[in-house]
Design an enzyme around this catalytic site. Sequence first.
Site, PDB file in Angstrom:
ATOM      1  N   HIS A  20      47.463  21.681  -9.791  1.00 28.17           N
ATOM      2  CA  HIS A  20      47.378  20.633  -8.766  1.00 28.17           C
ATOM      3  C   HIS A  20      48.566  19.686  -8.912  1.00 28.17           C
ATOM      4  O   HIS A  20      48.830  19.173 -10.008  1.00 28.17           O
ATOM      5  CB  HIS A  20      46.056  19.867  -8.874  1.00 28.17           C
ATOM      6  CG  HIS A  20      44.890  20.681  -8.405  1.00 28.17           C
ATOM      7  ND1 HIS A  20      43.698  20.737  -9.079  1.00 28.17           N
ATOM      8  CD2 HIS A  20      44.765  21.489  -7.312  1.00 28.17           C
ATOM      9  CE1 HIS A  20      42.865  21.555  -8.411  1.00 28.17           C
ATOM     10  NE2 HIS A  20      43.501  22.013  -7.342  1.00 28.17           N
ATOM     11  N   ARG A  22      49.467  16.596  -8.102  1.00 29.28           N
ATOM     12  CA  ARG A  22      49.482  15.172  -8.499  1.00 29.28           C
ATOM     13  C   ARG A  22      49.026  14.915  -9.929  1.00 29.28           C
ATOM     14  O   ARG A  22      49.078  13.776 -10.409  1.00 29.28           O
ATOM     15  CB  ARG A  22      48.588  14.387  -7.542  1.00 29.28           C
ATOM     16  CG  ARG A  22      47.115  14.784  -7.616  1.00 29.28           C
ATOM     17  CD  ARG A  22      46.344  14.212  -6.453  1.00 29.28           C
ATOM     18  NE  ARG A  22      44.965  14.714  -6.425  1.00 29.28           N
ATOM     19  CZ  ARG A  22      44.140  14.534  -5.405  1.00 29.28           C
ATOM     20  NH1 ARG A  22      44.548  13.870  -4.330  1.00 29.28           N
ATOM     21  NH2 ARG A  22      42.915  15.002  -5.439  1.00 29.28           N
ATOM     22  N   GLU A  23      48.571  15.953 -10.634  1.00 30.02           N
ATOM     23  CA  GLU A  23      48.015  15.758 -11.973  1.00 30.02           C
ATOM     24  C   GLU A  23      49.132  15.835 -13.010  1.00 30.02           C
ATOM     25  O   GLU A  23      49.206  16.757 -13.817  1.00 30.02           O
ATOM     26  CB  GLU A  23      46.894  16.798 -12.196  1.00 30.02           C
ATOM     27  CG  GLU A  23      45.773  16.633 -11.158  1.00 30.02           C
ATOM     28  CD  GLU A  23      44.766  17.790 -11.078  1.00 30.02           C
ATOM     29  OE1 GLU A  23      44.839  18.687 -11.928  1.00 30.02           O
ATOM     30  OE2 GLU A  23      43.923  17.764 -10.165  1.00 30.02           O
ATOM     31  N   ARG A  78      47.962  17.399  -3.534  1.00 34.78           N
ATOM     32  CA  ARG A  78      47.199  18.248  -4.469  1.00 34.78           C
ATOM     33  C   ARG A  78      47.519  19.737  -4.300  1.00 34.78           C
ATOM     34  O   ARG A  78      47.609  20.488  -5.279  1.00 34.78           O
ATOM     35  CB  ARG A  78      45.707  18.005  -4.206  1.00 34.78           C
ATOM     36  CG  ARG A  78      44.737  19.003  -4.844  1.00 34.78           C
ATOM     37  CD  ARG A  78      43.303  18.571  -4.526  1.00 34.78           C
ATOM     38  NE  ARG A  78      42.309  19.579  -4.820  1.00 34.78           N
ATOM     39  CZ  ARG A  78      41.585  19.616  -5.946  1.00 34.78           C
ATOM     40  NH1 ARG A  78      41.764  18.720  -6.889  1.00 34.78           N
ATOM     41  NH2 ARG A  78      40.672  20.548  -6.122  1.00 34.78           N
ATOM     42  N   HIS A 148      44.109  20.364 -16.172  1.00 33.76           N
ATOM     43  CA  HIS A 148      44.032  19.461 -15.013  1.00 33.76           C
ATOM     44  C   HIS A 148      43.903  18.021 -15.520  1.00 33.76           C
ATOM     45  O   HIS A 148      43.816  17.770 -16.713  1.00 33.76           O
ATOM     46  CB  HIS A 148      42.784  19.761 -14.184  1.00 33.76           C
ATOM     47  CG  HIS A 148      42.784  21.067 -13.438  1.00 33.76           C
ATOM     48  ND1 HIS A 148      42.873  21.132 -12.078  1.00 33.76           N
ATOM     49  CD2 HIS A 148      42.695  22.349 -13.872  1.00 33.76           C
ATOM     50  CE1 HIS A 148      42.823  22.406 -11.683  1.00 33.76           C
ATOM     51  NE2 HIS A 148      42.717  23.172 -12.763  1.00 33.76           N
ATOM     52  N   SER A 149      43.851  17.091 -14.553  1.00 35.69           N
ATOM     53  CA  SER A 149      43.384  15.747 -14.861  1.00 35.69           C
ATOM     54  C   SER A 149      42.671  15.254 -13.604  1.00 35.69           C
ATOM     55  O   SER A 149      42.893  15.818 -12.530  1.00 35.69           O
ATOM     56  CB  SER A 149      44.548  14.806 -15.206  1.00 35.69           C
ATOM     57  OG  SER A 149      45.315  14.494 -14.061  1.00 35.69           O
ATOM     58  N   TYR A 200      31.394  19.333 -10.559  1.00 36.70           N
ATOM     59  CA  TYR A 200      30.770  19.632  -9.257  1.00 36.70           C
ATOM     60  C   TYR A 200      30.882  21.137  -8.992  1.00 36.70           C
ATOM     61  O   TYR A 200      31.747  21.808  -9.544  1.00 36.70           O
ATOM     62  CB  TYR A 200      31.440  18.849  -8.111  1.00 36.70           C
ATOM     63  CG  TYR A 200      32.961  18.702  -8.213  1.00 36.70           C
ATOM     64  CD1 TYR A 200      33.810  19.810  -8.122  1.00 36.70           C
ATOM     65  CD2 TYR A 200      33.550  17.448  -8.396  1.00 36.70           C
ATOM     66  CE1 TYR A 200      35.195  19.674  -8.212  1.00 36.70           C
ATOM     67  CE2 TYR A 200      34.945  17.299  -8.497  1.00 36.70           C
ATOM     68  CZ  TYR A 200      35.751  18.421  -8.398  1.00 36.70           C
ATOM     69  OH  TYR A 200      37.114  18.296  -8.500  1.00 36.70           O
ATOM     70  N   GLU A 222      40.095  18.713 -18.261  1.00 30.71           N
ATOM     71  CA  GLU A 222      40.394  17.563 -17.395  1.00 30.71           C
ATOM     72  C   GLU A 222      40.832  16.460 -18.352  1.00 30.71           C
ATOM     73  O   GLU A 222      40.007  15.871 -19.047  1.00 30.71           O
ATOM     74  CB  GLU A 222      39.156  17.102 -16.621  1.00 30.71           C
ATOM     75  CG  GLU A 222      38.592  18.127 -15.641  1.00 30.71           C
ATOM     76  CD  GLU A 222      39.321  18.171 -14.310  1.00 30.71           C
ATOM     77  OE1 GLU A 222      40.309  17.408 -14.116  1.00 30.71           O
ATOM     78  OE2 GLU A 222      38.925  18.979 -13.460  1.00 30.71           O
TER      79      GLU A 222
HETATM   80  N1  ING Z   1      39.220  19.374 -10.967  1.00 32.74           N
HETATM   81  C1  ING Z   1      38.880  20.763 -10.744  1.00 32.74           C
HETATM   82  C2  ING Z   1      39.040  21.110  -9.255  1.00 32.74           C
HETATM   83  O1  ING Z   1      39.716  22.098  -8.989  1.00 32.74           O
HETATM   84  C3  ING Z   1      37.190  22.538 -11.250  1.00 32.74           C
HETATM   85  C4  ING Z   1      37.476  21.078 -11.202  1.00 32.74           C
HETATM   86  C5  ING Z   1      37.308  23.242 -12.444  1.00 32.74           C
HETATM   87  C6  ING Z   1      36.793  23.226 -10.106  1.00 32.74           C
HETATM   88  C7  ING Z   1      37.054  24.605 -12.486  1.00 32.74           C
HETATM   89  C8  ING Z   1      36.551  24.595 -10.150  1.00 32.74           C
HETATM   90  C9  ING Z   1      36.679  25.294 -11.348  1.00 32.74           C
HETATM   91  O2  ING Z   1      38.502  20.427  -8.396  1.00 32.74           O
HETATM   92  C10 ING Z   1      40.403  18.810 -10.633  1.00 32.74           C
HETATM   93  N2  ING Z   1      40.662  17.559 -11.083  1.00 32.74           N
HETATM   94  O3  ING Z   1      41.231  19.383  -9.984  1.00 32.74           O
HETATM   95 ZN    ZN Z   2      43.157  19.674 -10.738  1.00 36.95          ZN
END
Ligand code: ING
Ligand code: ZN
Length: 259
Positions: A20, A22-23, A78, A148-149, A200, A222
């Site tokens: 992503h 912005r992370e 993103r 990620h963050s 989520y 994260e």
């Molecule tokens: N969080 C992840 C995202 O893609 C995630 C969370 C992890 C979703 C693993 C699906 C599988 O939304 C961030 N910050 O991007």
């Molecule tokens: Zn992410």
Amino acid sequence: MHIKKTGSGKNAIFMDCGIHAREWISPAFCQWFVKEAVSTYGSDPQMTSLLDQMDVYVLPVINIDGYQYTHTSNRMWRKTRSRKSGTSCIGADPNRNFNAGWCTLGASSNPCSDTFCGYSPESEIEVKNVADFIRKNKGIIKAYLTIHSYSQLLLFPYSYTYELAADHSELMKVAEGASSALRSLYGTRYTSGPGATTIYPAAGGSDDWAYDLGVKYSYTFELRDTGRYGFLLPESQIQPTCEETMLAVKYIAAYVQKN
Ligand code: ING
Ligand code: ZN
């Protein structure tokens, strides 16, 4: 980047950063990891033993076009930057574009959404290339780590379903060990658990895809923080975040190495 001693065919760990855009702390960590690996090999016993026994593949910035765009045009971007005729909206969410329950849950089929799953699984060239590489090397890749963050979580499958992974207990045990190792440096608290209930439900994520392919130790980090600065983590936190995250990654690597 392939971190290896001479010789080949060894088991490996695959780690990617910057899926992503912005992370920003994520690509910083991959860069830190490579520096630490090459500069502590031979002096740090854990790193030495790890690299003696396993190779590490590091993809420092998967979503390179998106990352660049956050530097030039929109800090909060993103997605990827792919274009398609018929819509003026750009990009898909690469972490909704893997072929794991694709676009069923926590993803959008609207190209303008920040969680757009793409026009088909692996429609994004970045995702296709990572998936091809992991498929080709699935016999040697024993762990998949994706950085990620933010939120300070150590997640593992599944995110596309509420069902528990077959290896749930072991994945949880290793995550808890890695989180305690991380906390031992500056007291930073992480929560561990399956994606669907810990952050989520979201389909199409890379960790779920790698796990279903057969890479058992599949984790999504994260990193800092928990929301005070969010994606705009201050520069003063880059080094401590990298230092503590190293401990968690080394914990997982040491476990994978002996299992
Ligand atoms: N969080 C992840 C995202 O893609 C995630 C969370 C992890 C979703 C693993 C699906 C599988 O939304 C961030 N910050 O991007
Ligand atoms: Zn992410």
